[in-house]
Design an enzyme around this catalytic site. Structure first.
Site, mmCIF file in Angstrom:
data_model
loop_
_atom_site.group_PDB
_atom_site.id
_atom_site.type_symbol
_atom_site.label_atom_id
_atom_site.label_comp_id
_atom_site.label_asym_id
_atom_site.label_seq_id
_atom_site.Cartn_x
_atom_site.Cartn_y
_atom_site.Cartn_z
ATOM 1 N N ARG A 54 0.838 -1.217 0.000
ATOM 2 C CA ARG A 54 0.000 0.000 0.000
ATOM 3 C C ARG A 54 0.862 1.253 0.000
ATOM 4 O O ARG A 54 0.427 2.329 -0.390
ATOM 5 C CB ARG A 54 -0.984 -0.003 1.165
ATOM 6 N N TYR A 107 -14.999 15.907 -16.292
ATOM 7 C CA TYR A 107 -15.489 14.523 -16.288
ATOM 8 C C TYR A 107 -16.651 14.408 -15.281
ATOM 9 O O TYR A 107 -16.606 15.018 -14.209
ATOM 10 C CB TYR A 107 -14.319 13.620 -15.899
ATOM 11 N N ASP A 179 -6.142 17.824 -15.525
ATOM 12 C CA ASP A 179 -6.465 16.437 -15.875
ATOM 13 C C ASP A 179 -6.138 16.283 -17.357
ATOM 14 O O ASP A 179 -6.834 16.809 -18.222
ATOM 15 C CB ASP A 179 -7.951 16.190 -15.595
ATOM 16 N N LYS A 204 -7.525 5.031 -19.623
ATOM 17 C CA LYS A 204 -7.940 5.399 -20.974
ATOM 18 C C LYS A 204 -6.801 5.194 -21.974
ATOM 19 O O LYS A 204 -6.340 4.091 -22.150
ATOM 20 C CB LYS A 204 -8.475 6.838 -20.965
HETATM 21 C C1 PLP Z 1 -12.267 8.380 -17.090
HETATM 22 C C2 PLP Z 1 -11.834 9.715 -16.656
HETATM 23 C C3 PLP Z 1 -11.577 9.987 -15.300
HETATM 24 C C4 PLP Z 1 -11.766 8.951 -14.231
HETATM 25 O O1 PLP Z 1 -10.901 7.882 -14.400
HETATM 26 P P1 PLP Z 1 -11.210 6.387 -13.878
HETATM 27 O O2 PLP Z 1 -9.969 5.659 -14.205
HETATM 28 O O3 PLP Z 1 -12.420 5.915 -14.604
HETATM 29 O O4 PLP Z 1 -11.474 6.501 -12.403
HETATM 30 C C5 PLP Z 1 -11.151 11.266 -14.961
HETATM 31 N N1 PLP Z 1 -11.000 12.229 -15.894
HETATM 32 C C6 PLP Z 1 -11.242 11.998 -17.200
HETATM 33 C C7 PLP Z 1 -11.049 13.099 -18.167
HETATM 34 C C8 PLP Z 1 -11.667 10.749 -17.628
HETATM 35 O O5 PLP Z 1 -11.918 10.530 -18.922
#
Ligand code: PLP
Length: 391
Positions: A54, A107, A179, A204
């Site tokens: 962890r 998001y 992000d 992603k």
């Molecule tokens: C999918 C996504 C998230 C969240 O990510 P997870 O891995 O699904 O928790 C945050 N920001 C953006 C822009 C995303 O496309």
């Protein structure tokens, strides 16, 4: 009679004078040390090593280091999901009584965090349009300590005025958190534009195969990174070694996949723009995009792999479209090797009222495509035929 000795015991990994080509998968929760002095040295940072998964493990570190190189960062951390990464970044930057200003097209889960979870922790939040730095400035409060934005918004693919927002963050002494999931370091490196913290959903494009859920955070200031690391280890936002191992495998082809998907997306966007039943195409690489000039400047002509479009008609036509395209997965994610189609009004933006959606330009005929790496001719043919069949 003497009991038979058990042969099933923990034993050291066999010594080898050769090393594996592939990063070994190390699922161990715990690591053995030679002595209390040796463990002390590790905790003090004078000897390298791991103690408890962890608090860090080799597969996470190998992956983090590779994403660090892409982002121009140092000491980045891998989280159990993109949302865990956003949580760690925010809680490492603000505390109760502070205000966080976010982009109004973040998001979906981030919007929910801004609306519900952060206020429940005593953190004030507000949203403004990140394509307009003046609108962001007008939404600032005396206690604004962090600004959270995405460079390309979901699903309308508008481009944030990151230079203006970066200047705003400097002026008011707030931390800028970007992000970078949609853009990826292949087309945009937020640290070069004044970001203090960079976040990814590794789930992603970076991992790219829709088989892991992971996140990443890097911070420019080592002290900030340490604060985020504290949240990471204490709140248990750390990732599974297996997921890290798979993501590292995916990352090796990330740049090739991104370039191919982007080429495909540009071709698909042009084909959709010429389709008689498509009323609008949104692609940052097309001159008819509302933020084309900004996209050219910031993304250097890289339109990315996401294309949105609007067809004539409502839910009936939308249902017909997805059914007429059985080879294009109707699934609300992005960044997979295969093209996926999503319908924001029924998924990511379902919590919004119809008029709120309308204000963003999201009607029932609105679709978002995450373009994959398959044969673009086939893709264009299938999607065009499905649109024809839907209206
Ligand atoms: C999918 C996504 C998230 C969240 O990510 P997870 O891995 O699904 O928790 C945050 N920001 C953006 C822009 C995303 O496309």
């Amino acid at each position: 009679m003497r009991k038979k000795q058990s042969i099933v015991r923990r034993t050291p990994v066999p010594h080898s004078s050769s090393v594996p080509l592939v990063t070994p998968l190390m699922p161990s929760v715990v690591y053995r040390s030679a002595s209390p002095d040796a463990i002390d040295a590790q905790y003090d940072g004078t000897a390298p090593g791991y103690v408890y998964a962890r608090e860090g493990h080799p597969n996470a570190d190998v992956l983090a280091h590779k994403i660090d190189m892409l982002e121009g960062a140092e000491g980045g951390l891998i989280f159990g999901s993109g949302m865990a990464a956003i949580t760690g970044a925010l809680l490492g930057c603000v505390k109760a009584g502070d205000h966080v200003l976010g982009g109004n097209q973040l998001y979906g889960r981030c919007l929910r965090m801004m609306a519900q979870e952060l206020p429940a922790l005593g953190i004030e939040t507000g949203l403004a349009d990140p394509t307009d730095a003046q609108a962001m400035r007008a939404a600032v409060k005396p206690n604004t300590k962090a600004i959270l934005i995405e460079v390309v918004s979901n699903p309308t693919l508008r481009i944030a005025d990151i230079s203006g927002i970066s200047q705003l963050a400097k002026d008011i002494g707030a931390l800028l958190i970007v992000d970078n999931t949609f853009t990826t370091p292949r087309s945009f490196r937020p640290f070069e534009y004044g970001a203090d913290v960079v976040v990814h959903s590794v789930t992603k494009l970076l991992a790219g195969h829709s088989d892991v859920t992971l996140g990443y955070v890097a911070a420019k200031d080592p002290e900030r990174l340490e604060a985020i690391e504290g949240i990471w280890a204490t709140f248990g936002l750390t990732p599974s070694p297996f997921d890290c191992w798979l993501a590292e495998r995916g990352l090796h082809s990330f740049e090739l996949r991104f370039d191919r998907a982007q080429e495909n997306a540009a071709r698909l966007a042009d084909a959709l723009a010429g389709h008689r039943h498509v009323t609008k195409v949104l692609y940052p690489g097309r001159p008819d995009h509302p933020d084309f000039d900004r996209a050219e400047k910031l993304l250097k002509g890289q339109g990315g792999n996401m294309v949105s479009f609007i067809i004539d008609g409502g839910r009936t036509q939308a249902n017909a479209l997805t059914k007429a395209a059985p080879n294009i997965a109707f699934a609300p994610t992005l960044g997979d090797i295969g093209t996926t189609l999503s319908h924001p009004p029924s998924s990511s933006h379902r919590a919004l009222s119809e008029s709120e959606r309308a204000a963003l330009g999201i009607s029932e005929g609105f679709f978002r495509v995450s373009v994959g790496i398959e044969d673009p001719d086939l893709l264009i043919e299938e999607l065009s035929a499905a649109i024809d069949a839907s209206v």
